[in-house]
Design a protein around this motif. Structure first.
Motif, PDB file in Angstrom:
ATOM      1  N   UNK A   5     -35.260  22.013   3.015  1.00  0.00           N
ATOM      2  CA  UNK A   5     -34.084  21.839   2.178  1.00  0.00           C
ATOM      3  C   UNK A   5     -33.187  20.794   2.830  1.00  0.00           C
ATOM      4  N   UNK A   6     -32.707  19.867   2.028  1.00  0.00           N
ATOM      5  CA  UNK A   6     -31.760  18.870   2.506  1.00  0.00           C
ATOM      6  C   UNK A   6     -30.376  19.508   2.450  1.00  0.00           C
ATOM      7  N   UNK A   7     -29.769  19.709   3.604  1.00  0.00           N
ATOM      8  CA  UNK A   7     -28.499  20.448   3.673  1.00  0.00           C
ATOM      9  C   UNK A   7     -27.290  19.529   3.544  1.00  0.00           C
ATOM     10  N   UNK A   8     -27.513  18.218   3.588  1.00  0.00           N
ATOM     11  CA  UNK A   8     -26.419  17.248   3.450  1.00  0.00           C
ATOM     12  C   UNK A   8     -26.965  16.057   2.667  1.00  0.00           C
ATOM     13  N   UNK A   9     -26.543  15.921   1.413  1.00  0.00           N
ATOM     14  CA  UNK A   9     -27.094  14.872   0.554  1.00  0.00           C
ATOM     15  C   UNK A   9     -26.620  13.485   0.957  1.00  0.00           C
ATOM     16  N   UNK A  10     -25.547  13.395   1.723  1.00  0.00           N
ATOM     17  CA  UNK A  10     -25.056  12.092   2.183  1.00  0.00           C
ATOM     18  C   UNK A  10     -25.819  11.598   3.408  1.00  0.00           C
ATOM     19  N   UNK A  69     -26.381  26.795   3.826  1.00  0.00           N
ATOM     20  CA  UNK A  69     -25.735  25.601   4.386  1.00  0.00           C
ATOM     21  C   UNK A  69     -25.569  24.536   3.311  1.00  0.00           C
ATOM     22  N   UNK A  70     -26.628  24.354   2.514  1.00  0.00           N
ATOM     23  CA  UNK A  70     -26.575  23.382   1.417  1.00  0.00           C
ATOM     24  C   UNK A  70     -25.501  23.779   0.415  1.00  0.00           C
ATOM     25  N   UNK A  71     -25.442  25.055   0.057  1.00  0.00           N
ATOM     26  CA  UNK A  71     -24.445  25.515  -0.907  1.00  0.00           C
ATOM     27  C   UNK A  71     -23.026  25.302  -0.401  1.00  0.00           C
ATOM     28  N   UNK A  72     -22.828  25.532   0.898  1.00  0.00           N
ATOM     29  CA  UNK A  72     -21.511  25.297   1.489  1.00  0.00           C
ATOM     30  C   UNK A  72     -21.148  23.817   1.436  1.00  0.00           C
ATOM     31  N   UNK A  73     -22.150  22.957   1.685  1.00  0.00           N
ATOM     32  CA  UNK A  73     -21.902  21.513   1.611  1.00  0.00           C
ATOM     33  C   UNK A  73     -21.531  21.130   0.187  1.00  0.00           C
ATOM     34  N   UNK A  74     -22.247  21.708  -0.783  1.00  0.00           N
ATOM     35  CA  UNK A  74     -21.970  21.401  -2.181  1.00  0.00           C
ATOM     36  C   UNK A  74     -20.581  21.863  -2.610  1.00  0.00           C
ATOM     37  N   UNK A  75     -20.122  22.981  -2.051  1.00  0.00           N
ATOM     38  CA  UNK A  75     -18.789  23.473  -2.409  1.00  0.00           C
ATOM     39  C   UNK A  75     -17.704  22.497  -1.971  1.00  0.00           C
ATOM     40  N   UNK A  76     -18.025  21.692  -0.949  1.00  0.00           N
ATOM     41  CA  UNK A  76     -17.072  20.693  -0.465  1.00  0.00           C
ATOM     42  C   UNK A  76     -17.279  19.330  -1.134  1.00  0.00           C
ATOM     43  N   UNK A  77     -18.442  19.148  -1.775  1.00  0.00           N
ATOM     44  CA  UNK A  77     -18.761  17.890  -2.451  1.00  0.00           C
ATOM     45  C   UNK A  77     -19.333  18.179  -3.838  1.00  0.00           C
ATOM     46  N   UNK A  78     -18.531  18.792  -4.727  1.00  0.00           N
ATOM     47  CA  UNK A  78     -19.061  19.243  -6.020  1.00  0.00           C
ATOM     48  C   UNK A  78     -19.622  18.123  -6.892  1.00  0.00           C
ATOM     49  N   UNK A  79     -19.091  16.925  -6.769  1.00  0.00           N
ATOM     50  CA  UNK A  79     -19.576  15.824  -7.597  1.00  0.00           C
ATOM     51  C   UNK A  79     -20.957  15.331  -7.181  1.00  0.00           C
ATOM     52  N   UNK A  80     -21.376  15.644  -5.952  1.00  0.00           N
ATOM     53  CA  UNK A  80     -22.672  15.200  -5.452  1.00  0.00           C
ATOM     54  C   UNK A  80     -23.786  16.173  -5.821  1.00  0.00           C
ATOM     55  N   UNK A  81     -23.453  17.364  -6.226  1.00  0.00           N
ATOM     56  CA  UNK A  81     -24.477  18.391  -6.461  1.00  0.00           C
ATOM     57  C   UNK A  81     -24.580  18.792  -7.926  1.00  0.00           C
ATOM     58  N   UNK A  82     -24.034  17.991  -8.812  1.00  0.00           N
ATOM     59  CA  UNK A  82     -24.069  18.346 -10.234  1.00  0.00           C
ATOM     60  C   UNK A  82     -25.419  18.035 -10.843  1.00  0.00           C
TER      61      UNK A  82
END
Length: 307
Positions: free
Chosen positions: A270-275, A294-307
């Motif tokens: 799983x990629x935990x940081x898309x940036x 970890x990925x979900x937590x990252x997405x909660x901080x970067x919602x526009x990147x995980x849509x």
């Protein structure tokens, strides 16, 4: 005379700065201003040009654009699907090809040497930059793209229709599921899943990218209903083994990874940081779930990147 090269991905401003540095034009800002007024929708295409020192901005722009007046330039980025590649061919052809012409050209895909065990030409329209004379037939364009994929397969040591199908299909998944640094590792994980039907994932690849391909969308999130839909022949959550075919046209690095995957003990990634592209591997589902969190937590901080 000055030989000047425009590189792929350069902005007009970057080109202008390099023209000024080379002594071809006097003022980069003026060049951008003139280009905006005079380009008439024509682009500064990548390539090498013979220019002169001390040219006016207008002369430099005209010389570069006219050099490409009889050239069909196509730029196909990595990871595109056939439908997206067709769009790029049509838009890049400056009216030379209609969508119907391109669709008709790719429909009879075996004429280009694509094995009949592939469901379509998907996987064979190689990404990259192409230049053709403006009067080039669309079939010549398609054949050139297919030939580049054939060359990559040959370099990776891949032969035989079935092996070619497996490698191109896995390579297309790897390319969309992983960063280049992780290609060989993820290819190894996919091999572990396929070769161990009684293992951690019961022979399922479980790739979101394959499911979304079958749905005709691009998304990072799937519903449980979508994951359970066996009628989607690209659904690797519900159907064991490889999907119906490739989900994009891969390039050499991913083809090599699929042809010679890393031997590792993992079943999950799983990629935990898309940036940053940070990817974590695990042997068990429990461990994998910690990384998913970890990925979900990252997405909660970067919602526009995980849509």
């Amino acid at each position: 005379t000055v030989t000047f090269t425009i590189r792929s991905g350069q902005s007009t401003a970057q080109v202008a700065e390099e023209l000024e540095a080379a002594g071809i034009i006097a003022d980069a800002d003026k060049f951008v201003e003139v280009y905006t007024k005079e380009s008439k929708g024509k682009y500064l295409q990548p390539g090498t040009y013979e220019l002169q020192q001390h040219m006016s901005s207008s002369s430099a722009i005209t010389t570069i654009i006219e050099a490409n007046s009889n050239v069909l330039y196509l730029a196909i980025p990595q990871g595109k699907r056939v439908s997206e590649t067709i769009d790029l061919i049509v838009s890049g052809s400056d009216g030379a090809f209609t969508r119907k012409q391109v669709e008709d050209a790719v429909s009879n895909y075996t004429q280009y040497g694509v094995p009949s065990n592939f469901p379509s030409i998907e996987g064979w329209l190689h990404p990259g930059e192409y230049r053709f004379p403006k009067d080039t037939d669309i079939k010549k364009v398609i054949q050139t793209m297919v030939d580049k994929t054939k060359a990559d397969l040959k370099e990776a040591g891949v032969s035989g229709d079935q092996k070619t199908f497996e490698v191109l299909t896995i390579a297309s998944i790897v390319e969309l599921e992983a960063q280049p640094k992780d290609y060989v590792a993820v290819a190894g994980i996919i091999e572990n899943r396929l070769n161990n039907p009684d293992g951690e994932t019961s022979g399922l690849i479980q790739s979101d990218a394959t499911v979304t391909y079958g749905l005709g969308v691009r998304s990072y999130h799937l519903t449980e209903e979508q994951k359970a839909d066996k009628s989607n022949k690209y659904n690797t959550y519900a159907n064991k083994g490889l999907p119906k075919g490739p989900i994009g046209s891969p390039q050499l690095a991913s083809i090599k990874a699929a042809a010679a995957p890393e031997k590792n003990p993992y079943y999950y990634w799983v990629t935990v940081d898309l940036d940053s592209g940070e990817t974590k591997y695990s042997r068990t589902y429990a461990e994998h779930q910690r990384y998913v969190e970890e990925y979900n937590q990252w997405c909660s901080k970067h919602p526009n990147r995980c849509s």
